[in-house]
Motif scaffolding. Structure first.
Motif, PDB file in Angstrom:
ATOM      1  N   GLU A 119      -6.823  10.197  -3.491  1.00  0.00           N
ATOM      2  CA  GLU A 119      -5.705  10.872  -4.156  1.00  0.00           C
ATOM      3  C   GLU A 119      -4.414  10.433  -3.497  1.00  0.00           C
ATOM      4  OE1 GLU A 119      -5.760  12.916  -6.846  1.00  0.00           O
ATOM      5  OE2 GLU A 119      -7.908  12.444  -6.883  1.00  0.00           O
ATOM      6  N   GLY A 120      -3.409  10.109  -4.308  1.00  0.00           N
ATOM      7  CA  GLY A 120      -2.125   9.680  -3.759  1.00  0.00           C
ATOM      8  C   GLY A 120      -1.134  10.827  -3.677  1.00  0.00           C
ATOM      9  N   LEU A 121       0.134  10.483  -3.421  1.00  0.00           N
ATOM     10  CA  LEU A 121       1.175  11.498  -3.273  1.00  0.00           C
ATOM     11  C   LEU A 121       1.685  11.986  -4.626  1.00  0.00           C
ATOM     12  CD1 LEU A 121       3.197   9.818  -0.356  1.00  0.00           C
ATOM     13  CD2 LEU A 121       1.451  11.594  -0.175  1.00  0.00           C
ATOM     14  N   GLY A 122       1.344  11.277  -5.702  1.00  0.00           N
ATOM     15  CA  GLY A 122       1.691  11.732  -7.044  1.00  0.00           C
ATOM     16  C   GLY A 122       3.171  11.634  -7.403  1.00  0.00           C
ATOM     17  N   ILE A 123       3.881  10.751  -6.726  1.00  0.00           N
ATOM     18  CA  ILE A 123       5.306  10.565  -7.038  1.00  0.00           C
ATOM     19  C   ILE A 123       5.458   9.719  -8.298  1.00  0.00           C
ATOM     20  CG2 ILE A 123       7.462   9.522  -6.229  1.00  0.00           C
ATOM     21  CD1 ILE A 123       6.401  10.208  -3.319  1.00  0.00           C
ATOM     22  N   PHE A 124       4.674   8.656  -8.385  1.00  0.00           N
ATOM     23  CA  PHE A 124       4.661   7.812  -9.584  1.00  0.00           C
ATOM     24  C   PHE A 124       3.473   8.226 -10.443  1.00  0.00           C
ATOM     25  CE2 PHE A 124       6.393   4.662  -6.328  1.00  0.00           C
ATOM     26  CZ  PHE A 124       7.711   4.876  -6.679  1.00  0.00           C
ATOM     27  N   GLN A 125       3.747   8.398 -11.752  1.00  0.00           N
ATOM     28  CA  GLN A 125       2.711   8.925 -12.649  1.00  0.00           C
ATOM     29  C   GLN A 125       1.815   7.795 -13.159  1.00  0.00           C
ATOM     30  OE1 GLN A 125       2.413  12.342 -12.904  1.00  0.00           O
ATOM     31  NE2 GLN A 125       3.936  12.076 -11.278  1.00  0.00           N
ATOM     32  N   THR A 126       1.126   7.156 -12.233  1.00  0.00           N
ATOM     33  CA  THR A 126       0.219   6.091 -12.640  1.00  0.00           C
ATOM     34  C   THR A 126      -0.922   5.964 -11.643  1.00  0.00           C
ATOM     35  OG1 THR A 126       0.102   3.780 -13.348  1.00  0.00           O
ATOM     36  CG2 THR A 126       1.456   4.234 -11.424  1.00  0.00           C
TER      37      THR A 126
ATOM     38  N   LEU B 164       0.828  -1.209   0.000  1.00  0.00           N
ATOM     39  CA  LEU B 164       0.000   0.000   0.000  1.00  0.00           C
ATOM     40  C   LEU B 164       0.866   1.264   0.000  1.00  0.00           C
ATOM     41  CD1 LEU B 164      -2.828   1.322   0.213  1.00  0.00           C
ATOM     42  CD2 LEU B 164      -2.597   1.151   2.692  1.00  0.00           C
ATOM     43  N   GLY B 165       2.042   1.186   0.590  1.00  0.00           N
ATOM     44  CA  GLY B 165       2.980   2.319   0.560  1.00  0.00           C
ATOM     45  C   GLY B 165       3.271   2.737  -0.867  1.00  0.00           C
ATOM     46  N   MET B 166       3.569   1.749  -1.722  1.00  0.00           N
ATOM     47  CA  MET B 166       3.803   2.030  -3.138  1.00  0.00           C
ATOM     48  C   MET B 166       2.552   2.619  -3.792  1.00  0.00           C
ATOM     49  SD  MET B 166       4.330  -0.494  -6.383  1.00  0.00           S
ATOM     50  CE  MET B 166       2.581  -0.417  -6.754  1.00  0.00           C
ATOM     51  N   GLN B 167       1.401   2.024  -3.478  1.00  0.00           N
ATOM     52  CA  GLN B 167       0.155   2.502  -4.107  1.00  0.00           C
ATOM     53  C   GLN B 167      -0.148   3.953  -3.741  1.00  0.00           C
ATOM     54  OE1 GLN B 167      -2.963  -0.318  -3.249  1.00  0.00           O
ATOM     55  NE2 GLN B 167      -1.999  -1.941  -4.439  1.00  0.00           N
ATOM     56  N   LEU B 168       0.143   4.317  -2.496  1.00  0.00           N
ATOM     57  CA  LEU B 168      -0.118   5.694  -2.061  1.00  0.00           C
ATOM     58  C   LEU B 168       0.847   6.691  -2.701  1.00  0.00           C
ATOM     59  CD1 LEU B 168      -0.850   5.198   1.755  1.00  0.00           C
ATOM     60  CD2 LEU B 168      -2.508   5.582  -0.075  1.00  0.00           C
ATOM     61  N   MET B 169       1.956   6.183  -3.250  1.00  0.00           N
ATOM     62  CA  MET B 169       2.914   7.063  -3.931  1.00  0.00           C
ATOM     63  C   MET B 169       2.478   7.343  -5.368  1.00  0.00           C
ATOM     64  SD  MET B 169       6.260   5.193  -2.338  1.00  0.00           S
ATOM     65  CE  MET B 169       7.655   6.071  -3.018  1.00  0.00           C
TER      66      MET B 169
ATOM     67  N   ALA C  11      -1.094  -1.315  -9.637  1.00  0.00           N
ATOM     68  CA  ALA C  11      -0.698  -0.101 -10.353  1.00  0.00           C
ATOM     69  C   ALA C  11      -0.609  -0.415 -11.844  1.00  0.00           C
ATOM     70  CB  ALA C  11       0.649   0.397  -9.834  1.00  0.00           C
ATOM     71  N   GLU C  12      -1.182   0.457 -12.653  1.00  0.00           N
ATOM     72  CA  GLU C  12      -1.079   0.302 -14.108  1.00  0.00           C
ATOM     73  C   GLU C  12       0.346   0.639 -14.541  1.00  0.00           C
ATOM     74  OE1 GLU C  12      -4.279   3.058 -15.234  1.00  0.00           O
ATOM     75  OE2 GLU C  12      -5.321   1.282 -16.019  1.00  0.00           O
ATOM     76  N   HIS C  13       0.739   0.063 -15.674  1.00  0.00           N
ATOM     77  CA  HIS C  13       2.079   0.346 -16.190  1.00  0.00           C
ATOM     78  C   HIS C  13       2.250   1.829 -16.518  1.00  0.00           C
ATOM     79  CE1 HIS C  13       3.920  -3.489 -16.294  1.00  0.00           C
ATOM     80  NE2 HIS C  13       2.963  -4.047 -16.992  1.00  0.00           N
ATOM     81  N   CYS C  14       3.487   2.300 -16.403  1.00  0.00           N
ATOM     82  CA  CYS C  14       3.838   3.660 -16.804  1.00  0.00           C
ATOM     83  C   CYS C  14       5.326   3.667 -17.125  1.00  0.00           C
ATOM     84  CB  CYS C  14       3.505   4.652 -15.688  1.00  0.00           C
ATOM     85  SG  CYS C  14       4.449   4.369 -14.178  1.00  0.00           S
ATOM     86  N   ASN C  15       5.886   4.814 -17.450  1.00  0.00           N
ATOM     87  CA  ASN C  15       7.313   4.896 -17.776  1.00  0.00           C
ATOM     88  C   ASN C  15       8.190   4.507 -16.600  1.00  0.00           C
ATOM     89  OD1 ASN C  15       6.773   5.789 -20.302  1.00  0.00           O
ATOM     90  ND2 ASN C  15       6.871   7.979 -19.750  1.00  0.00           N
ATOM     91  N   GLU C  16       7.614   4.534 -15.412  1.00  0.00           N
ATOM     92  CA  GLU C  16       8.396   4.277 -14.205  1.00  0.00           C
ATOM     93  C   GLU C  16       8.354   2.817 -13.771  1.00  0.00           C
ATOM     94  OE1 GLU C  16       6.065   7.266 -12.552  1.00  0.00           O
ATOM     95  OE2 GLU C  16       7.642   8.781 -12.534  1.00  0.00           O
ATOM     96  N   THR C  17       7.689   1.978 -14.575  1.00  0.00           N
ATOM     97  CA  THR C  17       7.637   0.547 -14.260  1.00  0.00           C
ATOM     98  C   THR C  17       9.040  -0.051 -14.285  1.00  0.00           C
ATOM     99  OG1 THR C  17       5.448   0.322 -15.259  1.00  0.00           O
ATOM    100  CG2 THR C  17       6.737  -1.698 -14.999  1.00  0.00           C
ATOM    101  N   ILE C  18       9.397  -0.766 -13.212  1.00  0.00           N
ATOM    102  CA  ILE C  18      10.705  -1.454 -13.206  1.00  0.00           C
ATOM    103  C   ILE C  18      10.545  -2.961 -13.008  1.00  0.00           C
ATOM    104  CG2 ILE C  18      12.133   0.531 -12.556  1.00  0.00           C
ATOM    105  CD1 ILE C  18      11.991  -0.554  -9.631  1.00  0.00           C
TER     106      ILE C  18
ATOM    107  N   LEU D  17       7.988   0.095  -9.127  1.00  0.00           N
ATOM    108  CA  LEU D  17       8.086   1.403  -9.789  1.00  0.00           C
ATOM    109  C   LEU D  17       9.302   2.145  -9.259  1.00  0.00           C
ATOM    110  CD1 LEU D  17       4.335   2.346  -9.231  1.00  0.00           C
ATOM    111  CD2 LEU D  17       5.342   1.982 -11.490  1.00  0.00           C
ATOM    112  N   GLN D  18       9.878   3.008 -10.095  1.00  0.00           N
ATOM    113  CA  GLN D  18      10.964   3.859  -9.607  1.00  0.00           C
ATOM    114  C   GLN D  18      10.888   5.227 -10.260  1.00  0.00           C
ATOM    115  OE1 GLN D  18      15.009   2.620 -10.441  1.00  0.00           O
ATOM    116  NE2 GLN D  18      15.840   4.501  -9.559  1.00  0.00           N
ATOM    117  N   HIS D  19      11.017   6.254  -9.433  1.00  0.00           N
ATOM    118  CA  HIS D  19      11.158   7.613  -9.940  1.00  0.00           C
ATOM    119  C   HIS D  19      12.295   8.249  -9.148  1.00  0.00           C
ATOM    120  CE1 HIS D  19      10.143  11.580 -11.433  1.00  0.00           C
ATOM    121  NE2 HIS D  19      10.206  12.027 -10.191  1.00  0.00           N
ATOM    122  N   ASN D  20      13.425   8.496  -9.806  1.00  0.00           N
ATOM    123  CA  ASN D  20      14.607   9.024  -9.129  1.00  0.00           C
ATOM    124  C   ASN D  20      14.941   8.218  -7.872  1.00  0.00           C
ATOM    125  OD1 ASN D  20      14.871  10.974 -11.109  1.00  0.00           O
ATOM    126  ND2 ASN D  20      13.604  12.449 -10.002  1.00  0.00           N
ATOM    127  N   ASN D  21      14.879   8.874  -6.707  1.00  0.00           N
ATOM    128  CA  ASN D  21      15.232   8.205  -5.452  1.00  0.00           C
ATOM    129  C   ASN D  21      14.056   7.461  -4.823  1.00  0.00           C
ATOM    130  OD1 ASN D  21      14.213  10.894  -5.187  1.00  0.00           O
ATOM    131  ND2 ASN D  21      14.599  10.788  -2.988  1.00  0.00           N
TER     132      ASN D  21
END
Lengths: 199, 251
Positions: free
Chosen positions: A93-100, A78-83, A144-151, A164-168
């Motif tokens: 609404e999430g934290l909007g760190i990952f664009q998905t 859920l931590g990832m999902q909230l990001m 989470a749906e796929h996006c450019n940040e999918t790893i 998912l990864q976005h920078n740090n």
């Protein structure tokens, strides 16, 4: 090395703490913004239901703090999902760190997905030493749906982003702390991550 | 693909493993932590600890045990036996249990399932159901199968799913201890009428029984005790055979 696990509610976060202990690191539980800011690494665990978890984050001001962190941050389940931008769970609404966005599995499959499934198309140093199609432990009703940040990708009803990864910022839908020795490797890789370079 | 799970079940009394356990290389067969680690290394996908004392004094001992297991074991585990309150579950989860299972207490007070699901999430609420087939109907039994009720298995399973159970652990009392295979017909029906994972329990005697419960019984996971404890079915060999028979398992 100062590891902080964000403690914002009830649930099983001991497992994460113990998993780092097994790797030889102490991790402290905290919801104090100063302590979190001062950490070398931050773990953002998943606890319970999305809208009430988000509410607890807001009450302690952590919703604005987390996206500004420069050190490596690992969101689990859920931590990832909230990001992410938004989750269907409680229309939150999430934290909007990952664009998905995060959606619910349909009733064509058993929900929650519970057990061990494959992660593949691995794309980050987070998975150094992890082979393609390794099994990880997952328990979740939303994905989470796929996006450019999918790893990493996993199949359950559909093909979705299991990491998912976005920078740090890193997020795993699976529980590395419960995924045997391979999961432990992922936590070790996370510990070895460098903070976002300060300019 | 999501794999089928193999789950050894350990009975716990006063913080110690009971029932003979016959692992040759164990220093202390009564130490749940050591046993749990051994099973994790063998490839068990999850573990279930069933507290068969469940007196008030034993509760503290079990909490202590849960903490030690969580410290040292890196696969998920469920704790069951004598759990009847939100506070008790809170303590177990805080000590590192991943899931709890409730049985008789949920029959006596079905709202407990709602309360647990609301507070902790469905993913950590397993409802264990012991049932016995009498004539042509399956009836729920309480207190380790000793007390019959007039509650019907499939209706009860439906109800707990609606109340927020994340998983069903179904033990057939007609099959438990027989080593003649799982109750696959009832298990398949549970899988058909419910949309949550079903753990098969009771009747494991050989490798083919596991194959059958995954294929015919449509089970998501299979739980057993003695065949694992006595080394009759080593988990690595079981999983290899399952894979050979086209069942998706984690190897």
């Amino acid at each position: 090395m100062k590891l902080v696990i964000i403690n914002y509610g009830a649930g099983n976060i001991k497992s994460i703490q113990f998993a780092f202990n097994r790797l030889g690191y102490e991790a402290i539980l905290s919801n104090d913004p100063e302590e979190i800011k001062a950490a070398d690494k931050v773990i953002f665990p998943g606890v319970g239901e999305a809208s009430s978890a988000m509410k607890m984050l807001k009450e302690s001001g952590l919703d604005t703090l987390i996206p500004t962190l420069k050190q490596p941050v690992l969101g689990i389940c859920l931590g990832m999902q909230l990001m992410c931008l938004h989750t269907e769970e409680g229309d939150t609404e999430g934290l909007g760190i990952f664009q998905t966005k995060v959606k619910r599995f349909s009733n064509d499959v058993k929900v929650p997905q519970m057990g061990w499934n494959i992660i593949k198309e691995l794309k980050s140093d987070l998975f150094k030493g992890i082979k393609e199609n390794e099994y990880m432990y997952l328990v979740h009703s939303y994905y989470a749906e796929h996006c450019n940040e999918t790893i990493a990708a996993t199949d359950y009803e559909i093909n979705y982003a299991s990491a998912l990864q976005h920078n740090n910022f890193y997020g795993t839908q699976f529980h590395p702390e419960k995924s045997g020795n391979e999961g432990a490797k992922i936590l070790r890789n996370f510990i070895n991550m460098k903070p976002l370079a300060l300019s | 693909m999501l794999t089928k799970r193999i789950i050894p079940c350990l009975d716990i009394k006063n913080g110690r493993t009971v029932k003979g356990v016959n692992f040759v290389d164990l220093r202390d067969a009564g130490d749940p932590v050591e046993l749990a680690k051994q099973y994790a290394d063998q490839g068990a996908d999850e573990l279930v600890f069933l507290d068969i004392t469940a007196t008030l004094e034993a509760r503290a001992t079990t909490l202590e045990m849960v903490l030690h297991v969580a410290e040292q074991v890196n696969i998920p585990f469920t704790v069951g036996g004598g759990i009847s309150s939100v506070e008790h579950v809170d303590a177990l989860l805080k000590n590192g249990a991943d899931k709890v299972s409730v049985n008789s207490s949920a029959v006596k007070r079905p709202e407990l399932v709602n309360e647990l699901a609301d507070k902790f999430g469905s993913q950590c609420v397993v409802v264990a159901i012991d049932a016995k087939k009498i004539d042509n109907d399956w009836f729920v039994h309480l207190a380790g199968g000793t007390i019959p009720t007039d509650i019907k298995l499939f209706e009860w399973a439906k109800e707990v799913e609606k109340r927020g159970a994340g998983e069903i652990l179904f033990t057939s009392m007609n099959h438990d201890g027989t080593k003649n295979g799982f109750a696959n017909e009832a298990l398949a029906k549970l899988s058909d009428i419910l949309n949550i994972p079903i753990i098969a329990s009771g009747g494991a005697g050989n490798v083919q029984h596991f194959v059958d419960t995954f294929k015919e019984g449509k089970s998501d996971a299979a739980l057993a005790a003695s065949v694992f404890h006595f080394g009759e079915i080593p988990i690595p060999e079981l999983k290899k055979e399952l894979k050979k028979q086209d069942i998706v398992v984690r190897l």
